[in-house]
Scaffold this active site. Structure first.
Site, PDB file in Angstrom:
ATOM      1  N   SER A 220       0.737  -1.194   0.099  1.00 37.68           N
ATOM      2  CA  SER A 220      -0.044   0.060  -0.186  1.00 37.68           C
ATOM      3  C   SER A 220       0.859   1.183   0.038  1.00 37.68           C
ATOM      4  O   SER A 220       1.900   1.256   0.844  1.00 37.68           O
ATOM      5  CB  SER A 220      -0.884  -0.205   1.185  1.00 37.68           C
ATOM      6  OG  SER A 220      -0.188  -0.150   2.410  1.00 37.68           O
ATOM      7  N   GLY A 222      -0.412   4.607  -0.007  1.00 34.22           N
ATOM      8  CA  GLY A 222      -1.170   5.743   0.226  1.00 34.22           C
ATOM      9  C   GLY A 222      -1.615   6.357  -0.681  1.00 34.22           C
ATOM     10  O   GLY A 222      -2.643   5.896  -1.592  1.00 34.22           O
ATOM     11  N   ALA A 223      -1.611   7.706  -1.093  1.00 35.22           N
ATOM     12  CA  ALA A 223      -2.073   8.409  -2.146  1.00 35.22           C
ATOM     13  C   ALA A 223      -1.571   7.978  -3.539  1.00 35.22           C
ATOM     14  O   ALA A 223      -2.134   8.285  -4.465  1.00 35.22           O
ATOM     15  CB  ALA A 223      -1.689   9.965  -2.029  1.00 35.22           C
ATOM     16  N   GLY A 225      -1.557   4.927  -4.477  1.00 34.03           N
ATOM     17  CA  GLY A 225      -1.956   3.782  -4.739  1.00 34.03           C
ATOM     18  C   GLY A 225      -1.571   2.427  -4.328  1.00 34.03           C
ATOM     19  O   GLY A 225      -1.122   2.432  -2.936  1.00 34.03           O
ATOM     20  N   GLY A 251      -5.501   0.926   4.929  1.00 34.52           N
ATOM     21  CA  GLY A 251      -4.623  -0.071   4.434  1.00 34.52           C
ATOM     22  C   GLY A 251      -5.267  -1.626   4.979  1.00 34.52           C
ATOM     23  O   GLY A 251      -5.082  -2.458   4.111  1.00 34.52           O
ATOM     24  N   ASP A 252      -6.031  -1.606   6.074  1.00 34.75           N
ATOM     25  CA  ASP A 252      -6.688  -2.814   6.533  1.00 34.75           C
ATOM     26  C   ASP A 252      -7.855  -3.316   5.541  1.00 34.75           C
ATOM     27  O   ASP A 252      -7.952  -4.471   5.274  1.00 34.75           O
ATOM     28  CB  ASP A 252      -7.076  -2.968   7.995  1.00 34.75           C
ATOM     29  CG  ASP A 252      -5.990  -2.397   8.814  1.00 34.75           C
ATOM     30  OD1 ASP A 252      -4.758  -2.789   8.707  1.00 34.75           O
ATOM     31  OD2 ASP A 252      -6.398  -1.704   9.755  1.00 34.75           O
TER      32      ASP A 252
END
Length: 314
Positions: A220, A222-223, A225, A251-252
């Protein structure tokens, strides 16, 4: 069925502020309380989208009682192992642009007998399941080798394991070769022991782990992708979120969406796209609230097998 194990669950209070000013009196605009911990968030997201799940967790003290009450209110099936210590309480302070400041307690001290009971409960619950998903930090008293031992035990029982953790337990678990790991950008860099400033660096690191017998690596970003890598290739997927409210648990939810798609027979690209869709939908919701089908359906995702390798990660 996807079974989750959360060794260090929490009661999560999310408090919204117009602005955080250190050392000043803070007046909240709203607050909410949710059952928390990475594995519990995965189960909550799966349950909200009608994917069979069971959450395994330790629970003790008044906070543990509140935690199980919150799970029941969310209709999340669970199996709680009673412990003497109280479950932790975590606080997330959220600002209007989605910036989140988290204050996490360490968790209760667990005895060797309690650790053994939790381990056995997870293995028993996962018998016949599609996946056992072990997530999050380890509370005091739980050995750093806990996740590694879990992976080895599951391999002997022919159970698929996904690991999402950080710090010293992560490399020990990775060496045991779980079928899936889901680090974020920083956790992957720590795992491989070098900075990963570009998308291409992340791809190289993930491919190295796949070559070292981890079937699938989902990262993951974040912004920026998410990336998925396995022996068949790689996929990048992303979604634009113009109205972020909270990144807690996103993220979960990404991991939950990925596994949801996998259980339904989706390939790597379909699973990464679904994971990004669930994660982006979560960012649009307050606190650690998990997305429902309507929230997920509103997210548009783009994906490619040929991402810009020179792109610098923000």
């Amino acid at each position: 069925m996807i079974v989750t194990l959360t060794p260090n669950p929490s009661v999560d209070r999310t408090i919204a502020f117009d602005r955080i000013r250190r050392g000043a009196v803070q007046r909240a605009t709203s607050s909410r309380i949710d059952p928390g911990g990475k594995g519990i968030n995965v189960s909550r997201a799966l349950q909200a989208n009608r994917t069979p799940t069971l959450a395994v967790l330790p629970a003790g003290g008044p906070e543990g009682h509140l935690l199980t009450e919150l799970l029941e209110s969310a209709h999340v099936p669970y199996r709680a192992v009673e412990i003497a210590g109280a479950a932790r309480m975590n606080i997330a302070a959220v600002e209007p642009d989605g910036t989140t400041t988290k204050l996490n307690e360490p968790g209760p001290q667990m005895s060797a007998a309690e650790v053994s009971a939790l381990f056995d409960a997870a293995i028993t619950a996962a018998d016949g399941a599609d996946w056992l998903v072990a997530c999050g930090s380890l509370p005091p008293g739980v050995p750093e080798s806990f996740y590694a031992e879990l992976v080895l035990r599951c391999a002997a029982a022919d159970l698929k394991v996904a690991i999402d953790t950080s710090g010293s337990p992560f490399p020990l678990a990775a060496v045991a070769h779980p079928q899936l790991i889901k680090p974020n950008h920083e956790e992957l860099a720590e795992l491989v022991g070098r900075p990963l400033p570009r998308i291409g660096d992340v791809v190289d690191a993930a491919r190295g782990l796949v070559a070292d017998s981890i079937e699938t690596v989902v990262v993951s970003l974040g912004a920026d992708g998410a990336l998925g890598v396995d022996a068949s290739g790689l996929v990048w997927a992303g979604a634009t979120v113009d109205d972020p409210l909270s990144t807690v648990g996103a993220g979960d939810c990404l991991l939950a969406g990925f596994l949801h798609a996998r259980v339904l027979g989706g390939d790597l690209e379909a699973a990464v796209r679904e994971g990004v869709r669930w994660g982006a939908a979560a960012v649009r919701l307050p606190g650690s609230q998990v997305p429902a089908p309507a929230d997920i359906a509103a997210v548009e995702v783009t994906s490619t097998n040929s991402p810009e390798l020179d792109r610098v990660i923000s």
